[in-house]
Design a protein around this motif. Sequence first.
Motif, short mmCIF file in Angstrom:
data_model
loop_
_atom_site.label_atom_id
_atom_site.label_comp_id
_atom_site.label_asym_id
_atom_site.label_seq_id
_atom_site.Cartn_x
_atom_site.Cartn_y
_atom_site.Cartn_z
N PRO A 219 0.82 -1.21 0.00
CA PRO A 219 0.00 0.00 0.00
C PRO A 219 0.86 1.27 0.00
CG PRO A 219 -0.77 -1.55 1.67
CD PRO A 219 0.56 -2.06 1.19
N VAL A 220 0.34 2.29 -0.63
CA VAL A 220 1.02 3.58 -0.70
C VAL A 220 0.09 4.65 -0.15
CG1 VAL A 220 2.14 5.28 -2.19
CG2 VAL A 220 2.29 2.84 -2.74
N PHE A 221 0.54 5.40 0.84
CA PHE A 221 -0.20 6.51 1.40
C PHE A 221 0.44 7.80 0.90
CE2 PHE A 221 -0.04 3.64 5.37
CZ PHE A 221 -0.95 2.76 4.81
N ARG A 222 -0.38 8.81 0.64
CA ARG A 222 0.15 10.09 0.19
C ARG A 222 -0.41 11.21 1.04
NH1 ARG A 222 -1.94 10.15 -4.27
NH2 ARG A 222 -3.34 11.94 -4.30
N LEU A 223 0.47 12.10 1.47
CA LEU A 223 0.05 13.30 2.19
C LEU A 223 -0.11 14.44 1.19
CD1 LEU A 223 2.25 13.28 5.42
CD2 LEU A 223 -0.26 13.32 5.33
N GLN A 224 -1.28 15.08 1.24
CA GLN A 224 -1.49 16.26 0.42
C GLN A 224 -2.44 17.20 1.15
OE1 GLN A 224 -3.05 14.69 -3.29
NE2 GLN A 224 -5.15 14.69 -2.52
N HIS A 225 -2.03 18.46 1.25
CA HIS A 225 -2.83 19.49 1.94
C HIS A 225 -3.19 19.05 3.36
CE1 HIS A 225 -3.02 21.14 -2.05
NE2 HIS A 225 -3.77 20.15 -2.50
N GLY A 226 -2.26 18.38 4.03
CA GLY A 226 -2.46 17.98 5.42
C GLY A 226 -3.30 16.74 5.61
N LEU A 227 -3.81 16.15 4.53
CA LEU A 227 -4.65 14.96 4.60
C LEU A 227 -3.90 13.73 4.13
CD1 LEU A 227 -7.95 16.44 3.09
CD2 LEU A 227 -7.30 16.29 5.50
N LEU A 228 -4.27 12.58 4.65
CA LEU A 228 -3.69 11.32 4.23
C LEU A 228 -4.66 10.61 3.30
CD1 LEU A 228 -1.22 9.44 4.74
CD2 LEU A 228 -2.64 8.26 6.43
N VAL A 229 -4.18 10.30 2.10
CA VAL A 229 -5.04 9.63 1.12
C VAL A 229 -4.36 8.36 0.65
CG1 VAL A 229 -6.09 11.80 0.36
CG2 VAL A 229 -4.09 10.90 -0.85
N GLN A 230 -5.16 7.44 0.16
CA GLN A 230 -4.62 6.22 -0.41
C GLN A 230 -4.30 6.45 -1.87
OE1 GLN A 230 -7.00 2.78 0.32
NE2 GLN A 230 -5.88 1.50 -1.13
N ASP A 231 -3.07 6.17 -2.26
CA ASP A 231 -2.62 6.40 -3.62
C ASP A 231 -2.81 5.12 -4.43
OD1 ASP A 231 -1.28 7.02 -5.98
OD2 ASP A 231 0.17 8.29 -4.94
#
Length: 249
Positions: A219-231
Amino acid sequence: MTLPRHDLFDDVAVRLDGVSLRYDTSEDILSGIDLVLKPGSFSFLTGASGAGKTSLLKLLYLALKPTRGEVSLFGRPTSRLTRDQLSALRRRVGVVFQEFRLLDHLTAYENVALPLRVLGRKEASYRHDVEELLAWVGLGERMHSRPPTLSGGEQQRVAIARAVVTQPDILIADEPTGNVDPEMGARLMRLFLELNKRRATTVIIATHDLGLVRQVDAPVFRLQHGLLVQDVEYGPAARRRTDIVKTVD
């Protein structure tokens, strides 16, 4: 004697519930992060420079406290623990720091052995393991050299060996292949995967190297604009193992 469940079997290695972080009076660096890492999981953390990857890792290894929300390790909410209890939890976490944090007056061998010495182990009980680990990361002939005489890549490998020598339950690595060539990066990744497979070590690696991410089914998690999303663009397993992370839309 009946032990609490978290001492018998940890259903969750890491859990973040509604975690936010800000420095001083600035805006939140991280906002409302929900994250669950199961024991034995392997995952990546990505995001642009300044997205908050290092801050999130610091929350995971208890170097920072969240502004809001709760960080739990091995089923234990850390906000409720004493200093001694927190220290005991930290000993179950290995960290590969981006800036290495090696002691210049110690040799590579001594830097790697230091966590074992702190635990009170006699050198005879760990000498072979430390030498074997240094040989595996390509530093068998440099084990008696001190950090100032090593290249950046060599220092990175010493730092990785030191982080894994205690065989931690959780391994957190901040850009662990950033100062090594692709061949050594792949070799170090095999070490992380071996730890994960053989000891069910929970591994999370922060990296900018998307080529490295593509090589591992995780799994890959991505941080963007302070939020954690699943990539879903990287890591085939991320599309299947939805129990690893609660996606923030």
